[in-house]
Motif scaffolding. Sequence first.
Motif, PDB file in Angstrom:
ATOM      1  N   GLN A  35     -32.583  -3.783  68.369  1.00 49.06           N
ATOM      2  CA  GLN A  35     -33.113  -5.340  68.517  1.00 49.06           C
ATOM      3  C   GLN A  35     -33.532  -4.852  66.364  1.00 49.06           C
ATOM      4  N   MET A  36     -33.839  -4.004  65.708  1.00 52.66           N
ATOM      5  CA  MET A  36     -33.720  -3.981  64.186  1.00 52.66           C
ATOM      6  C   MET A  36     -32.358  -4.253  63.539  1.00 52.66           C
ATOM      7  N   VAL A  37     -30.783  -4.381  64.281  1.00 52.58           N
ATOM      8  CA  VAL A  37     -29.717  -4.342  64.015  1.00 52.58           C
ATOM      9  C   VAL A  37     -29.118  -6.241  63.946  1.00 52.58           C
ATOM     10  N   PHE A  38     -29.755  -6.436  65.201  1.00 55.04           N
ATOM     11  CA  PHE A  38     -29.234  -8.085  65.735  1.00 55.04           C
ATOM     12  C   PHE A  38     -30.234  -8.826  64.971  1.00 55.04           C
ATOM     13  N   THR A 171     -23.125  -3.871  58.031  1.00 55.37           N
ATOM     14  CA  THR A 171     -23.838  -3.640  60.113  1.00 55.37           C
ATOM     15  C   THR A 171     -23.592  -2.072  60.415  1.00 55.37           C
ATOM     16  N   ILE A 172     -22.688  -1.702  60.077  1.00 50.67           N
ATOM     17  CA  ILE A 172     -22.316  -0.094  59.171  1.00 50.67           C
ATOM     18  C   ILE A 172     -24.045   0.537  58.423  1.00 50.67           C
ATOM     19  N   SER A 173     -23.800  -0.547  57.110  1.00 53.09           N
ATOM     20  CA  SER A 173     -25.224   0.243  56.419  1.00 53.09           C
ATOM     21  C   SER A 173     -26.274  -0.314  56.827  1.00 53.09           C
ATOM     22  N   LEU A 174     -26.103  -1.419  57.542  1.00 57.04           N
ATOM     23  CA  LEU A 174     -27.787  -1.029  58.516  1.00 57.04           C
ATOM     24  C   LEU A 174     -28.076  -0.685  58.989  1.00 57.04           C
ATOM     25  N   ILE A 215     -21.707   7.134  67.452  1.00 54.46           N
ATOM     26  CA  ILE A 215     -21.074   6.990  67.945  1.00 54.46           C
ATOM     27  C   ILE A 215     -21.246   5.430  67.711  1.00 54.46           C
ATOM     28  N   LEU A 216     -22.563   5.171  67.410  1.00 55.62           N
ATOM     29  CA  LEU A 216     -22.551   4.100  67.252  1.00 55.62           C
ATOM     30  C   LEU A 216     -21.782   3.252  66.213  1.00 55.62           C
ATOM     31  N   VAL A 217     -21.860   3.901  64.685  1.00 51.83           N
ATOM     32  CA  VAL A 217     -20.866   3.794  63.747  1.00 51.83           C
ATOM     33  C   VAL A 217     -19.701   3.958  63.904  1.00 51.83           C
ATOM     34  N   GLN A 218     -18.786   4.449  64.767  1.00 58.20           N
ATOM     35  CA  GLN A 218     -17.334   4.069  65.590  1.00 58.20           C
ATOM     36  C   GLN A 218     -16.911   3.032  65.913  1.00 58.20           C
TER      37      GLN A 218
END
Length: 231
Positions: A35-38, A171-174, A215-218
């Motif tokens: 939710q925060m990233v989106f 996105t990865i930084s976020l 895993i999310l970053v990858q």
Amino acid sequence: MRDLIVQWLTAVTAQFWQSSLSMDQFVTALQETFQMVFFAMIFGGIWGFIQGITMVLTRPKGILPNRVIYHGLNPLINALRSLPFIILLIAVIPLTKFLVGSSIGTWAAIVPLTIYIGPYMGRLIETSLLEVNEGIIESAQAMGATPAQIVFRFILPEARSSLILNLTTATISLIGATAMAGVVGAGGIGDLAVSYGYQRFDSSVVILTVVVLLILVQLVQMLGEWLAKLR
């Protein structure tokens, strides 16, 4: 090597089920991170695109040069980008309370996350747009295209792959920033690592959150590279 990895993952999983963290809590934290990233990417992306396009258009050799706008916006972006996120998180608490009514929680974290990622994306977008060959812009001007047509029909399509890769980096930084936001009660994976891992001395939870973030970053990186190659 493969057997060692399997054994390590098995041990981590076993420790996780023995920890004080339930699966519902883990799923909720994961949802809060998404939710925060989106929402931060949506709001920050809109802000970033406006900044990036404005910087490209108003620069001294741009399509619509404007010294006042360019030299006013440029240091503002630099100033916001130079602030460490944890300091920004604290500094905008009054604004956060004004906008969402609280300085704690997932929605409250979206405000500083947006302010953090917007200028960062703006600079990345500016860099991508400046990579477009000047000959394409000159050809568009020779055909009588308006500034808006040059931006949306020539510059942005040509910069598509670079934009996707730079947005992937943002996105990865976020994702990393959302984990940091969990330290101050924003929820998400970072909050699990602090509340159930660090404060309760449960190393299995810390390891689990690290693995999930990796895993999310990858996955984000792989998706960005795949989209960048599409035509």
